[in-house]
Design a protein around this motif. Structure first.
Motif, short mmCIF file in Angstrom:
data_model
loop_
_atom_site.label_atom_id
_atom_site.label_comp_id
_atom_site.label_asym_id
_atom_site.label_seq_id
_atom_site.Cartn_x
_atom_site.Cartn_y
_atom_site.Cartn_z
N HIS A 49 -1.59 2.30 1.02
CA HIS A 49 -1.93 1.24 1.92
C HIS A 49 -1.20 1.87 3.25
CE1 HIS A 49 -2.00 -2.38 4.41
NE2 HIS A 49 -2.88 -2.86 3.49
N ARG A 50 -1.81 1.83 4.38
CA ARG A 50 -1.58 2.28 5.62
C ARG A 50 -0.40 1.67 6.16
NH1 ARG A 50 -5.52 5.97 6.92
NH2 ARG A 50 -7.79 5.49 6.16
N LEU A 51 -0.30 0.52 5.87
CA LEU A 51 1.01 -0.32 6.55
C LEU A 51 2.13 -0.51 5.56
CD1 LEU A 51 -1.01 -2.95 8.61
CD2 LEU A 51 -0.12 -0.93 9.45
N THR A 52 1.46 -0.73 4.18
CA THR A 52 2.90 -1.03 3.43
C THR A 52 3.47 0.14 2.92
OG1 THR A 52 1.31 -1.35 1.77
CG2 THR A 52 2.02 -3.52 3.13
N GLY A 53 2.69 1.23 2.74
CA GLY A 53 2.83 2.38 1.82
C GLY A 53 2.47 2.15 0.37
N ALA A 54 2.19 0.85 0.05
CA ALA A 54 2.11 0.44 -1.52
C ALA A 54 0.92 1.29 -2.08
CB ALA A 54 1.82 -0.88 -1.65
N PRO A 55 0.84 1.18 -3.44
CA PRO A 55 -0.58 2.00 -4.09
C PRO A 55 -1.65 0.93 -3.58
CG PRO A 55 1.37 1.82 -5.57
CD PRO A 55 1.86 0.83 -4.58
N ILE A 56 -2.92 1.43 -3.82
CA ILE A 56 -4.16 0.88 -3.47
C ILE A 56 -4.49 -0.59 -4.11
CG2 ILE A 56 -5.30 3.02 -2.67
CD1 ILE A 56 -6.66 2.97 -5.34
N SER A 57 -3.86 -0.69 -5.15
CA SER A 57 -3.96 -1.99 -5.94
C SER A 57 -2.60 -2.08 -6.94
CB SER A 57 -5.28 -2.37 -6.64
OG SER A 57 -5.12 -1.68 -7.88
N ARG A 58 -2.46 -3.52 -7.24
CA ARG A 58 -1.42 -3.82 -8.14
C ARG A 58 -1.82 -3.27 -9.61
NH1 ARG A 58 0.20 -9.73 -6.17
NH2 ARG A 58 -2.03 -9.71 -5.79
N THR A 59 -2.95 -2.64 -9.71
CA THR A 59 -3.42 -2.28 -11.38
C THR A 59 -3.66 -0.98 -11.22
OG1 THR A 59 -5.55 -2.84 -10.69
CG2 THR A 59 -4.12 -4.55 -12.07
N ILE A 60 -4.64 -0.60 -10.31
CA ILE A 60 -4.89 0.81 -10.23
C ILE A 60 -4.25 1.71 -8.89
CG2 ILE A 60 -7.18 2.25 -9.63
CD1 ILE A 60 -8.54 0.52 -11.49
N GLY A 61 -3.94 2.87 -9.07
CA GLY A 61 -3.64 3.82 -8.03
C GLY A 61 -4.44 5.06 -8.06
N ALA A 62 -4.59 5.70 -6.86
CA ALA A 62 -5.47 6.89 -6.82
C ALA A 62 -4.85 7.89 -5.93
CB ALA A 62 -6.62 6.47 -6.05
N ARG A 63 -5.40 9.06 -6.09
CA ARG A 63 -4.78 10.34 -5.74
C ARG A 63 -5.62 11.50 -5.39
NH1 ARG A 63 -0.68 12.01 -10.19
NH2 ARG A 63 -1.46 14.21 -10.30
N ALA A 64 -5.41 12.45 -4.53
CA ALA A 64 -6.38 13.54 -4.37
C ALA A 64 -5.65 14.72 -4.57
CB ALA A 64 -7.07 13.58 -2.95
N GLU A 65 -6.23 15.99 -5.27
CA GLU A 65 -5.51 16.92 -5.64
C GLU A 65 -6.04 18.24 -4.91
OE1 GLU A 65 -4.85 17.20 -9.92
OE2 GLU A 65 -4.18 15.22 -9.90
N ARG A 66 -5.37 19.36 -4.62
CA ARG A 66 -6.00 20.63 -4.33
C ARG A 66 -5.28 21.60 -5.26
NH1 ARG A 66 -2.79 22.68 -0.42
NH2 ARG A 66 -2.09 24.37 -1.81
#
Ligand code: GTQ
Ligand code: FE2
Length: 314
Positions: A213-230
């Protein structure tokens, strides 16, 4: 009666719906045993079939024109034991009608342009590689005005709701209110060019950047998180083991993933399921940099104090 046999006692207990724990076969095991198996859904053939289906059923009729990617090891709408993935398509001039539900959803855009998801009246434009969020109980619909199909991966926490039995939804009945474009700094949309640039500034043959989250720095939800990888050409990731399960979608590049005893080959658009506790590693076997999108149930587990990592091979 002092002369009762154990069988006689248990027979009488059963009349009161009471049963022995000591003969139960579903007792808590020494380590996690997911039902889901390592599995890959190839994009090219599923894309063809989804486009065929799109000629035969409208988005309005289908409500959501989605192929559920169901794990052969599980029952119900499961891609891993806790996560759902689906491939959704809308065509020019179509709108998938608005609704809201308790499950959280993310959309990872695979191909197409000129479409948007509206979330509580805000238009989130979708371009390939973008991540779009529809938080729990927000009204959302999907609409495409420009030519050609738009295809994306849906990620939801529906297996959790199937277990809890508190999944519910509501269809939007009033006429749709006027839509406005979401602010560019919205935390409901993460544009790919931004994420790609961040991945490219990270050092090493393997880089991981979480979506926060751009303001809180929290994961995108309280259940699911996401990431990108190179993962650079020739690169290999460390072997990992954890209580979270993952679903990957390949943005670009070719490679293979070793998940416990299973080896899965992948290319652009393919979706992979990595069940909990399975030791896994990825390898770039192509001639270009690979980019991967992944989501997991790690926030759910961390919020409950249940996230653990193992030491593979220990
Ligand atoms: O687009 O709203 O794949 O509600 C499953 C459930 C997509 C959606 C899915 C949904 C949606
Ligand atoms: Fe939905």
């Amino acid at each position: 009666m002092l002369t009762d046999s154990i069988e006689e006692v248990l027979r009488r207990a059963a009349e009161y719906a009471a049963f022995p724990l000591w003969t139960a076969t579903d007792r808590t095991p020494p380590s996690p045993i997911p039902r889901a198996i390592p599995f890959a859904w190839p994009y090219a053939p599923l894309r063809e079939l989804l486009l065929r289906a799109s000629d035969l059923i409208t988005a309005e009729e289908a409500r959501r024109r989605v192929f559920r990617l169901l794990n052969p090891g599980t029952q119900g709408s499961c891609t891993t034991d806790t996560l759902f993935a689906g491939l959704q398509c809308i065509l020019e001039g179509e709108r998938a009608p608005a609704h809201r539900h308790t499950p959280f959803a993310l959309r990872f855009i695979i191909e197409g342009n000129g479409a948007f998801t509206s979330v509580d009246g805000e238009r989130l434009w979708m371009e390939p590689g973008d991540l779009i969020l529809t938080p729990s109980w927000t009204y959302h619909d999907h609409q495409k005005d420009g030519p050609g199909p738009m295809i994306w991966l849906d990620g939801l926490d529906v297996p959790l709701f199937a277990f809890l039995r508190i999944g519910f939804q509501e269809n939007w009945s009033p006429a749709r209110s006027t839509l406005v474009d979401a602010q560019p700094d919205t935390s409901l949309r993460f544009p790919w060019p931004e994420m790609r640039a961040r991945l490219l500034t990270e050092p090493g043959p393997y880089a991981v950047v979480p979506y926060l989250h751009r303001l809180t720095g929290a994961p995108i939800s309280r259940t699911i998180g996401a990431r990108a990888e190179r993962l650079d050409r020739g690169g290999v990731t460390p072997r990992r083991q954890h209580t979270a399960s993952h679903i990957y979608n390949v943005i670009a590049g070719h490679g293979r993933s070793t998940i416990a005893d299973t080896v899965l080959e992948w290319g652009p658009g393919d979706t992979l399921a990595i069940p909990a506790w399975h030791v896994h590693a990825h390898e770039n076997t192509g001639d270009e940099t690979a980019f991967l999108f992944a989501y997991s149930d790690r926030p759910l587990l961390e919020n409950l104090g249940l996230y653990r990592e193992g030491v593979p091979g220990a």
